[in-house]
Design a protein around this motif. Structure first.
Motif, PDB file in Angstrom:
ATOM      1  N   GLN A   1       0.823  -1.210   0.000  1.00 48.70           N
ATOM      2  CA  GLN A   1       0.000   0.000   0.000  1.00 48.70           C
ATOM      3  C   GLN A   1       0.858   1.261   0.000  1.00 48.70           C
ATOM      4  O   GLN A   1       0.509   2.260  -0.649  1.00 48.70           O
ATOM      5  N   LYS A   2       1.987   1.222   0.696  1.00 51.15           N
ATOM      6  CA  LYS A   2       2.855   2.396   0.787  1.00 51.15           C
ATOM      7  C   LYS A   2       3.315   2.883  -0.580  1.00 51.15           C
ATOM      8  O   LYS A   2       3.458   4.084  -0.807  1.00 51.15           O
ATOM      9  N   ILE A   3       3.573   1.940  -1.483  1.00 55.30           N
ATOM     10  CA  ILE A   3       4.104   2.337  -2.791  1.00 55.30           C
ATOM     11  C   ILE A   3       3.052   2.264  -3.894  1.00 55.30           C
ATOM     12  O   ILE A   3       3.369   2.458  -5.070  1.00 55.30           O
ATOM     13  N   GLY A   4       1.826   1.970  -3.514  1.00 53.75           N
ATOM     14  CA  GLY A   4       0.755   1.914  -4.505  1.00 53.75           C
ATOM     15  C   GLY A   4       0.790   0.688  -5.383  1.00 53.75           C
ATOM     16  O   GLY A   4       0.264   0.715  -6.505  1.00 53.75           O
ATOM     17  N   LEU A   5       1.377  -0.410  -4.882  1.00 54.19           N
ATOM     18  CA  LEU A   5       1.393  -1.656  -5.656  1.00 54.19           C
ATOM     19  C   LEU A   5       0.006  -2.271  -5.679  1.00 54.19           C
ATOM     20  O   LEU A   5      -0.671  -2.352  -4.644  1.00 54.19           O
ATOM     21  N   ALA A   6      -0.427  -2.744  -6.830  1.00 54.85           N
ATOM     22  CA  ALA A   6      -1.712  -3.425  -6.955  1.00 54.85           C
ATOM     23  C   ALA A   6      -1.720  -4.660  -6.060  1.00 54.85           C
ATOM     24  O   ALA A   6      -0.871  -5.547  -6.219  1.00 54.85           O
ATOM     25  N   HIS A   7      -2.670  -4.734  -5.130  1.00 54.41           N
ATOM     26  CA  HIS A   7      -2.677  -5.852  -4.187  1.00 54.41           C
ATOM     27  C   HIS A   7      -4.064  -6.004  -3.566  1.00 54.41           C
ATOM     28  O   HIS A   7      -4.896  -5.098  -3.627  1.00 54.41           O
ATOM     29  N   VAL A   8      -4.287  -7.168  -2.950  1.00 53.88           N
ATOM     30  CA  VAL A   8      -5.430  -7.406  -2.075  1.00 53.88           C
ATOM     31  C   VAL A   8      -4.962  -8.291  -0.929  1.00 53.88           C
ATOM     32  O   VAL A   8      -3.882  -8.892  -0.994  1.00 53.88           O
ATOM     33  N   SER A   9      -5.791  -8.385   0.104  1.00 57.20           N
ATOM     34  CA  SER A   9      -5.518  -9.271   1.231  1.00 57.20           C
ATOM     35  C   SER A   9      -6.636 -10.290   1.375  1.00 57.20           C
ATOM     36  O   SER A   9      -7.805  -9.985   1.113  1.00 57.20           O
ATOM     37  N   ARG A  10      -6.256 -11.473   1.816  1.00 54.56           N
ATOM     38  CA  ARG A  10      -7.221 -12.551   2.022  1.00 54.56           C
ATOM     39  C   ARG A  10      -8.144 -12.243   3.200  1.00 54.56           C
ATOM     40  O   ARG A  10      -7.722 -11.762   4.229  1.00 54.56           O
ATOM     41  N   ASP A  11      -9.429 -12.552   3.010  1.00 50.82           N
ATOM     42  CA  ASP A  11     -10.410 -12.370   4.076  1.00 50.82           C
ATOM     43  C   ASP A  11     -10.741 -13.673   4.796  1.00 50.82           C
ATOM     44  O   ASP A  11     -10.873 -13.693   6.013  1.00 50.82           O
ATOM     45  N   VAL A  12     -10.914 -14.765   4.039  1.00 53.23           N
ATOM     46  CA  VAL A  12     -11.392 -16.027   4.618  1.00 53.23           C
ATOM     47  C   VAL A  12     -10.575 -17.186   4.055  1.00 53.23           C
ATOM     48  O   VAL A  12     -10.357 -17.264   2.844  1.00 53.23           O
ATOM     49  N   PHE A  13     -10.113 -18.070   4.943  1.00 57.85           N
ATOM     50  CA  PHE A  13      -9.585 -19.371   4.530  1.00 57.85           C
ATOM     51  C   PHE A  13     -10.756 -20.356   4.506  1.00 57.85           C
ATOM     52  O   PHE A  13     -11.501 -20.467   5.480  1.00 57.85           O
ATOM     53  N   LEU A  14     -10.891 -21.054   3.404  1.00 65.98           N
ATOM     54  CA  LEU A  14     -12.028 -21.963   3.254  1.00 65.98           C
ATOM     55  C   LEU A  14     -11.882 -23.261   4.032  1.00 65.98           C
ATOM     56  O   LEU A  14     -12.876 -23.813   4.497  1.00 65.98           O
ATOM     57  N   ASP A  15     -10.682 -23.785   4.125  1.00 62.84           N
ATOM     58  CA  ASP A  15     -10.564 -25.194   4.516  1.00 62.84           C
ATOM     59  C   ASP A  15      -9.522 -25.490   5.586  1.00 62.84           C
ATOM     60  O   ASP A  15      -8.815 -26.485   5.518  1.00 62.84           O
ATOM     61  N   ASP A  16      -9.430 -24.620   6.589  1.00 62.86           N
ATOM     62  CA  ASP A  16      -8.596 -24.969   7.746  1.00 62.86           C
ATOM     63  C   ASP A  16      -9.116 -26.253   8.387  1.00 62.86           C
ATOM     64  O   ASP A  16      -8.350 -27.048   8.928  1.00 62.86           O
TER      65      ASP A  16
END
Length: 254
Positions: A160-175
């Motif tokens: 985010q600091k450098i404006g790199l295209a990214h997302v973060s995971r919200d949910v793990f399906l299969d722990d």
């Protein structure tokens, strides 16, 4: 006439409330490249499911080419400490060696649109290495997905600091690897998508996970959910942190 107009407006308002709001979901399947059978079953999932391929697997290169040809988004599932192996990143390894390992891994997974971390609970907390990685991905025009295997991760914050295209995971399906638990996690992802507008889900090519996704993906649209490509999710979120990752769009681990 006025009564009829009022009645019509009430009916339209009720219909609008009953219709589910549009919400977006992205599904990523990790750990691909190990088994031809599991890879092919994952590739056959309906919709734009993202294929995260490990570099140190026997079918990595061939499957990356197949997935790309099939129109799927391919990303490199980069091993990070506590993962082991020739490509794995570990704290204390000098940046030139990290760079060589990244180069070698990307060569093994052609057509990669970006990178997400495999394991990495220790490595993604290393700010210097994560800052370098995000700069390198930006130079290569690649995106990043923070798998968030640890709450201590600084990877997305550095992106985010450098404006790199990214997302973060919200949910793990299969722990928990039962169809019931996986169905519950998928339902959690759907609820989250409706609440915050989008959700990023990560699963693995376990038989139970694939069974649930084969059954449930075709039902998502009737729940007001649109399954979208990873690149579209990046655009949808505009590099903002979701409420579970920070506040006011900024990541907490800054």
């Amino acid at each position: 006439m006025r009564y009829l107009l009022s009645l019509l407006l009430c009916l339209l308002a009720g219909a609008a409330q009953a219709a589910p709001a549009k919400a977006y979901l992205t599904i990523i399947i990790d750990d691909l490249g190990q088994s031809t059978e599991r890879d092919q079953r994952t590739l056959a999932l309906p919709g734009p499911v993202t294929m995260a391929i490990m570099p140190d697997t026997p079918h990595a290169t061939d499957f990356a080419r197949q997935a790309h040809k099939a129109g799927k988004t391919v990303i490199l599932h980069m091993p990070m400490d506590p993962a082991t192996g020739a490509y794995a990143w570990h704290p204390g390894i000098a940046l030139p060696e990290l760079a060589q390992r990244l180069d070698a891994a990307l060569n093994k997974v052609p057509y990669a649109a970006g990178v997400n971390n495999h394991m990495g609970s220790r490595m993604t907390s290393q700010r210097e290495a994560m800052a370098w990685l995000m700069g390198e991905l930006q130079r290569r025009h690649l995106l990043f997905v923070d798998s968030r295997t640890s709450a201590a991760t600084v990877a997305a914050a550095e992106a985010q600091k450098i404006g790199l295209a990214h997302v973060s995971r919200d949910v793990f399906l299969d722990d928990v690897r039962t169809p019931e638990a996986i169905t519950g996690q998928l339902r959690l992802g759907v609820e989250m998508a409706h609440k915050q507008g989008s959700a990023v889900l990560i699963g693995h090519p376990y038989p139970q996970t694939l069974q649930v996704l084969e059954r449930e993906i075709p039902r998502l649209r009737s729940q007001g959910i649109e399954l979208i490509r990873l690149q579209q999710m990046v655009a949808e979120r505009s590099n903002q942190a979701m409420p579970g990752h920070g506040s006011h769009g900024r990541y907490s681990n800054r």
